[in-house]
Design an enzyme around this catalytic site. Structure first.
Site, PDB file in Angstrom:
ATOM      1  CB  ALA A 223      -1.010  -0.147   1.084  1.00 24.17           C
TER       2      ALA A 223
ATOM      3  CG  MET B 255       3.918  10.183   2.122  1.00 21.84           C
ATOM      4  SD  MET B 255       4.357  11.344   1.245  1.00 21.84           S
ATOM      5  CE  MET B 255       3.436  11.222  -0.302  1.00 21.84           C
TER       6      MET B 255
ATOM      7  CB  SER C 166      -0.012   5.189   8.709  1.00 20.62           C
ATOM      8  OG  SER C 166       0.924   6.159   8.626  1.00 20.62           O
TER       9      SER C 166
ATOM     10  CG  ASN D  30       2.399   0.951   7.778  1.00 19.54           C
ATOM     11  OD1 ASN D  30       3.329   1.282   7.003  1.00 19.54           O
ATOM     12  ND2 ASN D  30       1.340   0.998   7.692  1.00 19.54           N
TER      13      ASN D  30
HETATM   14  C1  LIG Z   1       6.020   7.168   0.490  1.00 20.70           C
HETATM   15  C2  LIG Z   1       5.497   6.132   1.270  1.00 20.70           C
HETATM   16  C3  LIG Z   1       4.097   5.968   1.506  1.00 20.70           C
HETATM   17  C4  LIG Z   1       3.354   5.010   1.942  1.00 20.70           C
HETATM   18  N1  LIG Z   1       2.114   5.065   2.243  1.00 20.70           N
HETATM   19  C5  LIG Z   1       1.311   3.821   2.669  1.00 20.70           C
HETATM   20  C6  LIG Z   1      -0.099   3.950   2.892  1.00 20.70           C
HETATM   21  O1  LIG Z   1      -0.715   4.783   2.312  1.00 20.70           O
HETATM   22  N2  LIG Z   1      -0.680   3.014   3.555  1.00 20.70           N
HETATM   23  C7  LIG Z   1       0.118   1.751   4.101  1.00 20.70           C
HETATM   24  O2  LIG Z   1      -0.243   0.775   4.604  1.00 20.70           O
HETATM   25  N3  LIG Z   1       1.461   1.652   4.129  1.00 20.70           N
HETATM   26  C8  LIG Z   1       2.129   2.829   3.265  1.00 20.70           C
HETATM   27  N4  LIG Z   1       3.482   2.605   3.376  1.00 20.70           N
HETATM   28  C9  LIG Z   1       4.330   1.688   3.837  1.00 20.70           C
HETATM   29  C10 LIG Z   1       4.469   0.616   2.688  1.00 20.70           C
HETATM   30  O3  LIG Z   1       3.494  -0.091   2.413  1.00 20.70           O
HETATM   31  C11 LIG Z   1       5.341  -0.646   3.533  1.00 20.70           C
HETATM   32  O4  LIG Z   1       4.702  -1.268   4.244  1.00 20.70           O
HETATM   33  C12 LIG Z   1       6.615  -0.032   3.803  1.00 20.70           C
HETATM   34  O5  LIG Z   1       7.247   0.819   2.902  1.00 20.70           O
HETATM   35  C13 LIG Z   1       7.686  -1.271   4.054  1.00 20.70           C
HETATM   36  O6  LIG Z   1       7.918  -1.697   2.857  1.00 20.70           O
HETATM   37  P1  LIG Z   1       9.452  -1.534   1.971  1.00 20.70           P
HETATM   38  O7  LIG Z   1      10.481  -1.693   2.592  1.00 20.70           O
HETATM   39  O8  LIG Z   1       9.032  -2.778   0.836  1.00 20.70           O
HETATM   40  O9  LIG Z   1       9.040  -0.229   1.441  1.00 20.70           O
HETATM   41  C14 LIG Z   1       4.158   3.805   2.761  1.00 20.70           C
HETATM   42  C15 LIG Z   1       5.677   3.661   2.571  1.00 20.70           C
HETATM   43  C16 LIG Z   1       6.187   4.884   1.667  1.00 20.70           C
HETATM   44  C17 LIG Z   1       7.530   4.848   1.495  1.00 20.70           C
END
Ligand SMILES: Cc1cc2nc3c(=O)[nH]c(=O)nc-3n(C[C@H](O)[C@H](O)[C@H](O)COP(=O)(O)O)c2cc1C
Length: 336
Positions: A64, A115, A173, A249
């Site tokens: 997400a 964000m 979040s 998250n």
């Molecule tokens: C810019 C940004 C926006 C994100 N927005 C959301 C969101 O709206 N909802 C959510 O559940 N996670 C959000 N996340 C978290 C990601 O879904 C994920 O859980 C987190 O980045 C860890 O995974 P990764 O290491 O693969 O990035 C966001 C992450 C980033 C970097």
């Protein structure tokens, strides 16, 4: 190679929010530039497998937050993801937190964001889901919803459910303080009871990470307390019959470069913590509930470790930014 040598340096010369906008413009006006990255869809529904309550070609999902407003999910699906999560979307449009609210920590292949759910609101998102969903072929569609009241979240669920295969409830979040009301048992009970009465599709709950971290990996002294909170939330969600848990998250972090002074840490730097959390949650809730591992998964070897620790599927966000559009294909070749 094309991505890492040419496209990524160009995108990284812009601030991350601008780079994302440029990507959205390309999807809308010049979609043919993504043709070389397209993965041919099998078009064989019989070969799909049921994971976390949804039918998928493979177990790699887009996490997400990448496509908050349902503008590009059909394009990203063509990179070979088994499922895509759109959102997090809220009932009403939200501007999100003050800027700066998103930065790269390239030396760690990490991202920090604060964000605070900027999104166009559920009405607009549903309109786009209707327009673009027919382009999805076999990729499953999950919508992430959130809010600070039971009413807000239930209304959101009612509106998005007809247009997706499952819902992910974002209770985690680190950038939206109000959602922590659902970390209290009584409030979560009221919310899950209401959602269970309304829903007919699978419901996933996305859990918070343990504690506040620093970029050097040192945790604050809230680690043990927040670990217990995560395990309690997991157990409670399972008792209420949710269909899968997403672990987890982005990690809470203090960051003076964010206008808010804090944010969520994502990226490669999280992989060991993701493995620890998956093992802990799996031990705590038993073998029956599917777990979606999320945090720091960049390649097949990361994904294999997360699956071995007890995950059923994996989700990728930062990996798409740092590794590029081949990330899902590379991972799914190995874990299927
Ligand atoms: C810019 C940004 C926006 C994100 N927005 C959301 C969101 O709206 N909802 C959510 O559940 N996670 C959000 N996340 C978290 C990601 O879904 C994920 O859980 C987190 O980045 C860890 O995974 P990764 O290491 O693969 O990035 C966001 C992450 C980033 C970097």
């Amino acid at each position: 190679m094309i991505y890492k040598n040419i496209i990524r340096p160009l995108l990284f010369s812009l601030n991350p929010e601008k780079a994302h906008k440029v990507y959205e413009l390309f999807v809308e006006y010049l979609p043919f530039v993504f043709l070389p990255f397209r993965v041919k869809s099998s078009n064989n529904l019989a070969a799909q497998k049921l994971v976390s309550g949804i039918n998928v070609d493979n177990r790699v999902g887009l996490a997400a937050g990448f496509d908050k407003n349902a503008k590009v999910f059909h394009s990203i699906a063509s990179f070979g993801f088994g499922y895509i999560i759109v959102g997090t979307v809220t009932l009403l449009p939200k501007e999100g937190n003050a800027k700066p609210r998103f930065r790269r920590l390239s030396q760690y292949q990490a991202l920090v964001n604060s964000m605070g759910f900027p999104n166009d609101g559920v009405d607009k998102v549903v309109q786009r889901l209707c327009s673009y969903r027919p382009k999805l072929r076999n990729t499953a569609l999950v919508v992430s919803i959130s809010g600070t009241t039971v009413h807000e979240i239930s209304e959101c669920l009612k509106m998005v459910e007809p247009f997706c295969d499952a819902i992910e409830l974002n209770l985690s979040s680190p950038n939206t303080k109000g959602i922590k009301v659902f970390h209290q048992k009584e409030n979560l009970r009221e919310l899950l009871k209401e959602l269970n009465e309304l829903r007919s599709k699978p419901l996933w709950v996305k859990l918070p990470s343990y504690g506040t971290a620093q970029v050097n990996g040192v945790y604050g002294d809230d680690y043990q307390k927040s670990k217990q909170l995560v395990l309690n939330l997991a157990q409670f969600s399972v008792e209420f019959g949710v269909d899968a848990l997403t672990v987890a998250n982005s990690r809470s972090i203090n960051d003076s470069q964010m206008a808010t002074g804090f944010g969520g840490l994502s990226g490669k730097i999280l992989i060991e913590d993701t493995i620890t959390m998956i093992k802990d949650v799996r031990n705590h809730v038993g073998d029956l509930i599917p777990l979606n591992g999320c945090g720091g998964i960049f390649d097949a070897s990361d994904a294999e470790r997360v699956i071995k620790a007890g995950a059923t599927t994996v989700q990728v966000y930062s990996g798409l930014i740092y590794e590029g559009p081949t990330v899902a294909k590379n991972i799914s070749k190995s874990i299927g």
